[in-house]
Design an enzyme around this catalytic site. Structure first.
Site, PDB file in Angstrom:
ATOM      1  N   ARG A  82       4.128 109.476  77.706  1.00 14.93           N
ATOM      2  CA  ARG A  82       4.465 109.836  78.888  1.00 14.93           C
ATOM      3  C   ARG A  82       4.183 108.317  79.742  1.00 14.93           C
ATOM      4  O   ARG A  82       3.002 107.541  79.831  1.00 14.93           O
ATOM      5  CB  ARG A  82       3.186 110.606  79.862  1.00 14.93           C
ATOM      6  CG  ARG A  82       3.453 110.714  81.140  1.00 14.93           C
ATOM      7  CD  ARG A  82       2.551 111.955  81.605  1.00 14.93           C
ATOM      8  NE  ARG A  82       2.500 111.907  83.139  1.00 14.93           N
ATOM      9  CZ  ARG A  82       1.257 111.404  83.794  1.00 14.93           C
ATOM     10  NH1 ARG A  82       0.400 110.752  83.208  1.00 14.93           N
ATOM     11  NH2 ARG A  82       1.104 111.582  85.238  1.00 14.93           N
ATOM     12  N   HIS A 125       3.973 106.328  90.204  1.00 20.82           N
ATOM     13  CA  HIS A 125       2.479 106.355  89.744  1.00 20.82           C
ATOM     14  C   HIS A 125       1.849 105.160  90.642  1.00 20.82           C
ATOM     15  O   HIS A 125       1.248 104.206  89.946  1.00 20.82           O
ATOM     16  CB  HIS A 125       2.427 106.033  88.259  1.00 20.82           C
ATOM     17  CG  HIS A 125       0.944 106.318  87.825  1.00 20.82           C
ATOM     18  ND1 HIS A 125       0.710 107.225  86.497  1.00 20.82           N
ATOM     19  CD2 HIS A 125      -0.274 105.982  88.153  1.00 20.82           C
ATOM     20  CE1 HIS A 125      -0.529 107.437  86.415  1.00 20.82           C
ATOM     21  NE2 HIS A 125      -0.906 106.500  87.145  1.00 20.82           N
ATOM     22  N   GLU A 170      -0.500 112.518  90.699  1.00 18.82           N
ATOM     23  CA  GLU A 170      -1.838 112.469  91.372  1.00 18.82           C
ATOM     24  C   GLU A 170      -1.564 112.162  92.740  1.00 18.82           C
ATOM     25  O   GLU A 170      -2.372 111.042  93.378  1.00 18.82           O
ATOM     26  CB  GLU A 170      -2.753 111.345  90.684  1.00 18.82           C
ATOM     27  CG  GLU A 170      -3.522 112.131  89.254  1.00 18.82           C
ATOM     28  CD  GLU A 170      -4.467 111.307  88.814  1.00 18.82           C
ATOM     29  OE1 GLU A 170      -4.890 110.339  89.444  1.00 18.82           O
ATOM     30  OE2 GLU A 170      -5.011 111.519  87.568  1.00 18.82           O
ATOM     31  N   ASN A 298      -4.012 116.620  85.338  1.00 20.32           N
ATOM     32  CA  ASN A 298      -4.895 115.525  84.895  1.00 20.32           C
ATOM     33  C   ASN A 298      -6.333 116.100  85.232  1.00 20.32           C
ATOM     34  O   ASN A 298      -6.538 116.444  86.173  1.00 20.32           O
ATOM     35  CB  ASN A 298      -4.588 114.343  85.718  1.00 20.32           C
ATOM     36  CG  ASN A 298      -3.285 113.571  85.318  1.00 20.32           C
ATOM     37  OD1 ASN A 298      -2.508 114.489  84.486  1.00 20.32           O
ATOM     38  ND2 ASN A 298      -2.861 112.591  85.816  1.00 20.32           N
ATOM     39  N   TYR A 300     -10.507 114.911  84.292  1.00 18.36           N
ATOM     40  CA  TYR A 300     -11.494 113.781  83.660  1.00 18.36           C
ATOM     41  C   TYR A 300     -12.854 114.730  83.855  1.00 18.36           C
ATOM     42  O   TYR A 300     -13.797 114.105  83.146  1.00 18.36           O
ATOM     43  CB  TYR A 300     -11.396 112.458  84.492  1.00 18.36           C
ATOM     44  CG  TYR A 300     -10.080 111.775  84.240  1.00 18.36           C
ATOM     45  CD1 TYR A 300      -9.915 111.155  82.826  1.00 18.36           C
ATOM     46  CD2 TYR A 300      -9.221 111.903  84.933  1.00 18.36           C
ATOM     47  CE1 TYR A 300      -8.804 110.442  82.653  1.00 18.36           C
ATOM     48  CE2 TYR A 300      -7.610 111.092  84.580  1.00 18.36           C
ATOM     49  CZ  TYR A 300      -7.793 110.521  83.319  1.00 18.36           C
ATOM     50  OH  TYR A 300      -6.560 109.592  83.285  1.00 18.36           O
ATOM     51  N   GLU A 377      -3.245 113.913  81.275  1.00 14.73           N
ATOM     52  CA  GLU A 377      -4.065 112.840  81.534  1.00 14.73           C
ATOM     53  C   GLU A 377      -5.304 113.652  81.233  1.00 14.73           C
ATOM     54  O   GLU A 377      -5.843 114.734  81.696  1.00 14.73           O
ATOM     55  CB  GLU A 377      -4.117 112.063  82.604  1.00 14.73           C
ATOM     56  CG  GLU A 377      -3.036 111.110  82.775  1.00 14.73           C
ATOM     57  CD  GLU A 377      -3.312 110.232  84.134  1.00 14.73           C
ATOM     58  OE1 GLU A 377      -4.241 109.996  84.512  1.00 14.73           O
ATOM     59  OE2 GLU A 377      -2.536 109.772  84.618  1.00 14.73           O
TER      60      GLU A 377
END
Length: 478
Positions: A82, A125, A170, A298, A300, A377
């Site tokens: 990606r 991005h 995002e 995504n 985290y 991600e």
């Protein structure tokens, strides 16, 4: 943990294993072959915006070392890579097409296909051409139309070989952090501008989806960074209200327009003083709600939320340079992020793998028409040290990745339609306002020599990929 343990059987044949990067973080070649400044080039050039005065001018030199990096991907056994194309490289200054810029991505795609690696392309991005920012950036509705022109250019060059198209990565970060908190480029701290940026990025996404589909794109989606909103005290109305506000701004203000064609009623109410209704024009929501073929997730960390003062934790969005920033939580600036006492990554983010499982299941429960999901991600920054033998033992990152992959497998077993996982990141790189001080890669980069070294986490990921393939193959044979 061995590769033939039952949990790895949760991943079906055809599950995509990949890794990801972003153009501004890895390419370098900031002013080569016609490229002009993006907002991140301009932001990093201002003293005090990025830790240690770091810039993306060289990054990890992927622009010149791309074949070597693709060979690394092949060695790791990746199914897919990606990557993002740089708007500032393809249309410098937001003006006309730069053929040399597009040629780089054409060579990259050819190199990937020759290595048997699926290209997974992201159009935005965060590297808006600086000239477009000077014309208003994402506060200017016209930028959405310029984005569609850029998307057309990229598709004209790569559409014959690229099947998977992601419009935005995002948008929370490039709107609320870029225009609200100022922690990200372009560094503005204007709540009304942040809200306008949210809507105009949504509009750009919807228009690009429709245009890419008209041109023949096979798979079109968007990637959102999503988090669980966990009230510290579920019996406390103040904490419940804070959690609602966080969920609106982190999750639902992005999910609902894209998947339901409408902003949540509470988001419209909360953001009325900041002009949300003022930027919505007739037909916008129908455009924004254009059908997508996949949703990138995504993730985290997740977040415990309170409406009471608390300094034991933070939202992690203060930036890396110590520059004063504002709250990205427009209209909810008072909310706090109490610590749960969990382990933390090098970014000071709490580690809670089960949060990813819960998030994936929640998406399926709350959005009946949810398209297939891909974890686009997931990863962690830690302080890495090179051992005497030249290896890079990174046990914490290895554990983080494997535990989160296990959580994905558990979500699949519980009914979540997840079809791929991309670890962030392939390479250590320019980590936005943190510069080169935070390392997320499963491959270490020596920033002085640009030498690449696969970390223990990269070796573990390679082994996991091989193991899941073996498990899937055995299941198919039976």
């Amino acid at each position: 943990m061995t590769n033939n343990t039952p949990e790895w059987n949760n991943f079906p044949a055809g599950f995509i294993w990949g890794s990801a990067t972003a153009a501004a973080q890895v390419e370098g070649a900031a002013r080569e072959d016609g490229k002009e400044d993006s907002i991140w080039d301009a932001f990093a050039a201002v003293p005090g915006n990025v830790r240690n005065g770091d810039t993306p001018a060289v990054a990890v030199d992927h622009y010149h070392r791309m074949p070597q990096d693709v060979a690394l991907m092949k060695d790791l056994g990746l199914d897919s890579y990606r990557f993002s194309t740089s708007w500032a490289r393809v249309r410098p200054g937001g003006r006309d097409l730069n053929r040399k810029g597009l040629d780089f991505y054409s060579r990259l795609v050819d190199e990937l296909l020759e290595a048997g690696i699926l290209p997974w392309l992201t159009l935005y991005h965060w590297d808006l051409p600086q000239a477009l920012e000077e014309a208003g950036g994402w506060t200017n509705r016209d930028t959405a139309y310029r984005f569609v022109e850029y998307a057309q250019d990229v598709y004209s060059a790569l559409g014959d070989r690229v099947e998977h198209w992601t419009t935005f990565n995002e948008p929370f970060c490039s709107s609320l952090l870029g225009y609200g908190s100022g922690a990200h480029a372009p560094g503005r701290q204007e709540p009304r501008a942040a809200v306008a940026a949210v809507h105009h990025q949504h509009l750009a996404h919807g228009m690009a989806v429709n245009e890419l589909r008209r041109l023949g794109a096979e798979q079109i989606g968007i990637t959102l960074n999503l988090s669980n909103s966990i009230p510290r005290d579920p019996a406390d109305p103040i904490d419940l209200e804070a959690a609602r506000q966080f969920d609106s701004l982190q999750n639902r203000i992005f999910l609902d327009p894209i998947l339901r064609g409408a902003y949540p009623e509470d988001s419209l109410r909360d953001l009325a003083p900041y002009g949300l209704q003022e930027v919505i024009q007739p037909g916008d929501m129908e455009t924004i709600g254009a059908r997508i073929d996949f949703l990138g997730v995504n993730h985290y960390h997740d977040d415990q939320i309170s409406g009471h003062p608390d300094t034991s934790g933070s939202d992690g969005h203060g930036g890396g340079a110590g520059r004063p920033t504002a709250s990205p939580w427009v209209g909810a600036e008072h909310i706090t992020f109490p610590s749960r006492g969990l382990p933390r990554t090098g970014m000071d983010w709490e580690v809670n793998p089960d949060g990813l499982r819960k998030l994936l299941l929640r998406l399926g429960e709350e959005y009946p028409d949810l398209p297939p999901l891909y974890i686009t991600e997931n990863g962690a920054a830690y302080e890495d040290e090179v051992a005497e033998d030249g290896s890079v033992p990174d046990a914490e990152r290895t554990r983080f990745i494997l535990d989160h992959i296990r959580a994905v497998g558990e979500a699949i077993s519980a009914g979540a339609d997840v079809r791929g996982y991309f670890v962030w990141s392939l390479l250590d790189n320019f980590e936005w306002s943190w510069g080169y001080s935070k390392r997320f890669g499963i491959v270490r980069v020596d920033y002085d020599t640009q030498e690449r070294t696969v970390k223990d986490s990269g070796h573990a990921y390679r082994g996991l990929i091989a193991g899941t393939r073996s498990a899937a193959g055995a299941a198919t044979a039976v």
